[in-house]
Write a protein that holds these residues in place. Structure first.
Motif, PDB file in Angstrom:
ATOM      1  N   MET A   1       0.833  -1.196   0.000  1.00 46.03           N
ATOM      2  CA  MET A   1       0.000   0.000   0.000  1.00 46.03           C
ATOM      3  C   MET A   1       0.872   1.252   0.000  1.00 46.03           C
ATOM      4  O   MET A   1       1.824   1.344   0.762  1.00 46.03           O
ATOM      5  CB  MET A   1      -0.915   0.014   1.224  1.00 46.03           C
ATOM      6  CG  MET A   1      -1.842   1.224   1.284  1.00 46.03           C
ATOM      7  SD  MET A   1      -2.905   1.224   2.743  1.00 46.03           S
ATOM      8  CE  MET A   1      -1.713   1.548   4.038  1.00 46.03           C
ATOM      9  N   SER A   2       0.526   2.188  -0.840  1.00 44.33           N
ATOM     10  CA  SER A   2       1.271   3.436  -0.897  1.00 44.33           C
ATOM     11  C   SER A   2       0.998   4.277   0.337  1.00 44.33           C
ATOM     12  O   SER A   2      -0.140   4.371   0.822  1.00 44.33           O
ATOM     13  CB  SER A   2       0.871   4.220  -2.155  1.00 44.33           C
ATOM     14  OG  SER A   2       1.425   5.515  -2.113  1.00 44.33           O
ATOM     15  N   LEU A   3       2.041   4.905   0.847  1.00 41.19           N
ATOM     16  CA  LEU A   3       1.878   5.784   2.009  1.00 41.19           C
ATOM     17  C   LEU A   3       1.094   7.045   1.649  1.00 41.19           C
ATOM     18  O   LEU A   3       0.703   7.805   2.541  1.00 41.19           O
ATOM     19  CB  LEU A   3       3.248   6.153   2.576  1.00 41.19           C
ATOM     20  CG  LEU A   3       4.014   5.006   3.242  1.00 41.19           C
ATOM     21  CD1 LEU A   3       5.372   5.503   3.739  1.00 41.19           C
ATOM     22  CD2 LEU A   3       3.219   4.409   4.393  1.00 41.19           C
ATOM     23  N   ASP A   4       0.851   7.265   0.359  1.00 41.47           N
ATOM     24  CA  ASP A   4       0.043   8.413  -0.058  1.00 41.47           C
ATOM     25  C   ASP A   4      -1.365   8.341   0.519  1.00 41.47           C
ATOM     26  O   ASP A   4      -2.029   9.374   0.649  1.00 41.47           O
ATOM     27  CB  ASP A   4      -0.037   8.480  -1.588  1.00 41.47           C
ATOM     28  CG  ASP A   4       1.274   8.926  -2.218  1.00 41.47           C
ATOM     29  OD1 ASP A   4       2.139   9.450  -1.484  1.00 41.47           O
ATOM     30  OD2 ASP A   4       1.438   8.746  -3.436  1.00 41.47           O
ATOM     31  N   LYS A   5      -1.828   7.145   0.863  1.00 37.05           N
ATOM     32  CA  LYS A   5      -3.165   6.998   1.425  1.00 37.05           C
ATOM     33  C   LYS A   5      -3.292   7.670   2.785  1.00 37.05           C
ATOM     34  O   LYS A   5      -4.398   7.919   3.261  1.00 37.05           O
ATOM     35  CB  LYS A   5      -3.533   5.519   1.550  1.00 37.05           C
ATOM     36  CG  LYS A   5      -3.879   4.852   0.221  1.00 37.05           C
ATOM     37  CD  LYS A   5      -4.359   3.438   0.434  1.00 37.05           C
ATOM     38  CE  LYS A   5      -4.821   2.795  -0.872  1.00 37.05           C
ATOM     39  NZ  LYS A   5      -6.054   3.424  -1.376  1.00 37.05           N
ATOM     40  N   PHE A   6      -2.165   7.957   3.422  1.00 38.82           N
ATOM     41  CA  PHE A   6      -2.195   8.619   4.725  1.00 38.82           C
ATOM     42  C   PHE A   6      -2.125  10.142   4.604  1.00 38.82           C
ATOM     43  O   PHE A   6      -2.267  10.842   5.602  1.00 38.82           O
ATOM     44  CB  PHE A   6      -1.039   8.125   5.593  1.00 38.82           C
ATOM     45  CG  PHE A   6      -1.180   6.705   6.033  1.00 38.82           C
ATOM     46  CD1 PHE A   6      -1.887   6.388   7.182  1.00 38.82           C
ATOM     47  CD2 PHE A   6      -0.616   5.674   5.299  1.00 38.82           C
ATOM     48  CE1 PHE A   6      -2.021   5.071   7.598  1.00 38.82           C
ATOM     49  CE2 PHE A   6      -0.741   4.350   5.703  1.00 38.82           C
ATOM     50  CZ  PHE A   6      -1.447   4.044   6.852  1.00 38.82           C
ATOM     51  N   LYS A   7      -1.904  10.641   3.406  1.00 34.55           N
ATOM     52  CA  LYS A   7      -1.803  12.085   3.220  1.00 34.55           C
ATOM     53  C   LYS A   7      -3.187  12.734   3.277  1.00 34.55           C
ATOM     54  O   LYS A   7      -4.178  12.153   2.828  1.00 34.55           O
ATOM     55  CB  LYS A   7      -1.129  12.395   1.880  1.00 34.55           C
ATOM     56  CG  LYS A   7       0.339  12.000   1.824  1.00 34.55           C
ATOM     57  CD  LYS A   7       0.958  12.388   0.490  1.00 34.55           C
ATOM     58  CE  LYS A   7       2.434  12.016   0.437  1.00 34.55           C
ATOM     59  NZ  LYS A   7       3.054  12.374  -0.873  1.00 34.55           N
ATOM     60  N   LEU A   8      -3.244  13.932   3.827  1.00 34.08           N
ATOM     61  CA  LEU A   8      -4.517  14.632   3.994  1.00 34.08           C
ATOM     62  C   LEU A   8      -4.541  15.968   3.260  1.00 34.08           C
ATOM     63  O   LEU A   8      -5.317  16.857   3.616  1.00 34.08           O
ATOM     64  CB  LEU A   8      -4.792  14.847   5.485  1.00 34.08           C
ATOM     65  CG  LEU A   8      -4.917  13.575   6.334  1.00 34.08           C
ATOM     66  CD1 LEU A   8      -5.077  13.939   7.800  1.00 34.08           C
ATOM     67  CD2 LEU A   8      -6.082  12.715   5.862  1.00 34.08           C
ATOM     68  N   ASP A   9      -3.727  16.106   2.237  1.00 32.46           N
ATOM     69  CA  ASP A   9      -3.680  17.359   1.478  1.00 32.46           C
ATOM     70  C   ASP A   9      -5.072  17.716   0.949  1.00 32.46           C
ATOM     71  O   ASP A   9      -5.746  16.889   0.329  1.00 32.46           O
ATOM     72  CB  ASP A   9      -2.717  17.227   0.292  1.00 32.46           C
ATOM     73  CG  ASP A   9      -1.279  17.013   0.744  1.00 32.46           C
ATOM     74  OD1 ASP A   9      -0.960  17.377   1.879  1.00 32.46           O
ATOM     75  OD2 ASP A   9      -0.494  16.463  -0.051  1.00 32.46           O
ATOM     76  N   GLY A  10      -5.496  18.944   1.253  1.00 32.21           N
ATOM     77  CA  GLY A  10      -6.793  19.414   0.778  1.00 32.21           C
ATOM     78  C   GLY A  10      -7.957  19.067   1.674  1.00 32.21           C
ATOM     79  O   GLY A  10      -9.065  19.567   1.473  1.00 32.21           O
ATOM     80  N   ARG A  11      -7.753  18.213   2.662  1.00 32.15           N
ATOM     81  CA  ARG A  11      -8.823  17.858   3.587  1.00 32.15           C
ATOM     82  C   ARG A  11      -8.952  18.898   4.697  1.00 32.15           C
ATOM     83  O   ARG A  11      -7.968  19.521   5.101  1.00 32.15           O
ATOM     84  CB  ARG A  11      -8.560  16.483   4.210  1.00 32.15           C
ATOM     85  CG  ARG A  11      -8.525  15.321   3.217  1.00 32.15           C
ATOM     86  CD  ARG A  11      -9.841  15.162   2.507  1.00 32.15           C
ATOM     87  NE  ARG A  11      -9.875  13.963   1.675  1.00 32.15           N
ATOM     88  CZ  ARG A  11     -10.834  13.710   0.798  1.00 32.15           C
ATOM     89  NH1 ARG A  11     -11.831  14.572   0.629  1.00 32.15           N
ATOM     90  NH2 ARG A  11     -10.802  12.607   0.078  1.00 32.15           N
ATOM     91  N   VAL A  12     -10.172  19.057   5.191  1.00 29.57           N
ATOM     92  CA  VAL A  12     -10.450  19.979   6.291  1.00 29.57           C
ATOM     93  C   VAL A  12     -10.898  19.168   7.501  1.00 29.57           C
ATOM     94  O   VAL A  12     -11.842  18.374   7.417  1.00 29.57           O
ATOM     95  CB  VAL A  12     -11.536  21.001   5.909  1.00 29.57           C
ATOM     96  CG1 VAL A  12     -11.901  21.868   7.123  1.00 29.57           C
ATOM     97  CG2 VAL A  12     -11.058  21.871   4.758  1.00 29.57           C
ATOM     98  N   ALA A  13     -10.217  19.367   8.626  1.00 26.67           N
ATOM     99  CA  ALA A  13     -10.512  18.632   9.859  1.00 26.67           C
ATOM    100  C   ALA A  13     -11.004  19.587  10.936  1.00 26.67           C
ATOM    101  O   ALA A  13     -10.422  20.652  11.147  1.00 26.67           O
ATOM    102  CB  ALA A  13      -9.271  17.896  10.349  1.00 26.67           C
ATOM    103  N   LEU A  14     -12.066  19.195  11.628  1.00 25.83           N
ATOM    104  CA  LEU A  14     -12.618  19.956  12.743  1.00 25.83           C
ATOM    105  C   LEU A  14     -12.455  19.132  14.004  1.00 25.83           C
ATOM    106  O   LEU A  14     -12.953  18.003  14.080  1.00 25.83           O
ATOM    107  CB  LEU A  14     -14.098  20.255  12.485  1.00 25.83           C
ATOM    108  CG  LEU A  14     -14.903  20.900  13.617  1.00 25.83           C
ATOM    109  CD1 LEU A  14     -14.335  22.266  13.988  1.00 25.83           C
ATOM    110  CD2 LEU A  14     -16.378  21.015  13.224  1.00 25.83           C
ATOM    111  N   ILE A  15     -11.731  19.675  14.985  1.00 25.76           N
ATOM    112  CA  ILE A  15     -11.442  18.953  16.231  1.00 25.76           C
ATOM    113  C   ILE A  15     -12.014  19.732  17.410  1.00 25.76           C
ATOM    114  O   ILE A  15     -11.574  20.852  17.695  1.00 25.76           O
ATOM    115  CB  ILE A  15      -9.928  18.744  16.437  1.00 25.76           C
ATOM    116  CG1 ILE A  15      -9.331  17.965  15.264  1.00 25.76           C
ATOM    117  CG2 ILE A  15      -9.657  18.008  17.734  1.00 25.76           C
ATOM    118  CD1 ILE A  15      -8.441  18.788  14.394  1.00 25.76           C
TER     119      ILE A  15
END
Length: 255
Positions: free
Chosen positions: A1-15
């Motif tokens: 599995m490519s580690l690119d699947k863990f990248k969050l570029d462009g995603r918006v997170a609300l914590i």
């Protein structure tokens, strides 16, 4: 599995509660992975300071939002403000929580309601406010911070154990109702981590030793040790996981 699947570029997170403790660790981890992060606090100044701290450490866009997560109107405004400022919400981490330790016979109704409203009602309100945006965009990751005490019990934690157990069940319902919209919902169940919430236990030699005796690893967890699972659940890497509860407790519940 490519580690690119863990990248969050462009995603918006609300914590929620993302300006201190575990919430701040989660916000930093997601921001370092490429996400645009919004963090909340009841206090407007603390929300702004938390966002500024993450922005300075990671160099990425952040937003601070003042909200009482137990108030439905404020929660709706929180979601609206985040989408207005950042364009979308891809990841919701329901992290804000509280604990009041008392024997059941001494537990007053006000304390019970405070714990239930913060730990169980608030995640319900936040998910309900954010889910319509996720449904519209056909993508979402909901991470509810439960506890190992949602699966096992300790004395003097009646409200906390009840709220965290309820949150595990609520997570499963979210998963079933929203799976068709490409939204996953999972719960993380930490054991004893060295946070401000647990300081009262760690500072009590007898209570601290009781905890250490029940931990196979024989130490409290470092908050940074939760970053990996949060990144996994927030990313494409966990696309086939929903309705699950992951316990990270140093081996407490293994015995």
């Amino acid at each position: 599995m490519s580690l690119d699947k863990f990248k969050l570029d462009g995603r918006v997170a609300l914590i929620t509660g993302g300006c201190q403790g575990l919430g701040l660790v989660f916000a930093q981890a997601l921001s370092n992975a490429g996400a645009i992060v919004a963090v909340t606090s009841r206090d407007e100044a603390k929300a702004a300071e938390g966002a500024q701290r993450i922005r300075e450490e990671t160099g990425r866009q952040t937003l601070g939002v003042a909200v009482d997560v137990t108030d439905a109107g404020q929660v709706r405004r929180m979601a609206e403000e985040t989408v207005r400022a950042l364009g979308r919400i891809d990841i919701l981490i329901n992290n804000a929580g509280i604990n009041v330790r008392k024997p059941i016979l001494d537990y007053d109704e006000e304390s019970w309601d405070l714990v239930q409203n913060t730990n169980l009602k608030a995640p319900f309100l936040c998910a309900k406010a954010v889910a319509p945006y996720m449904i519209k965009q056909k993508y979402g990751r909901i991470i509810n911070m439960s506890s190992m005490l949602g699966t096992v019990a300790l004395p003097e934690r009646s409200a906390y154990c009840s709220s965290k157990g309820g949150l595990i069940q609520l997570t499963k319902v979210m998963a079933l109702e929203w799976a068709e919209h490409n939204i996953t919902a999972n719960a993380v169940c930490p054991g004893p981590f060295a946070t401000d919430l647990n300081k009262v236990v760690m500072d009590n030699p007898e209570a601290n030793q009781f905890f250490l005796d029940h931990l196979a690893i024989k130490r409290w967890g470092n908050p940074d040790e939760l970053s990996g699972i949060i990144l996994y659940l927030a990313s494409e890497a966990s696309s086939f996981m929903t309705g699950s509860s992951l316990t990270i407790d140093g081996g407490w519940t293994a015995s």
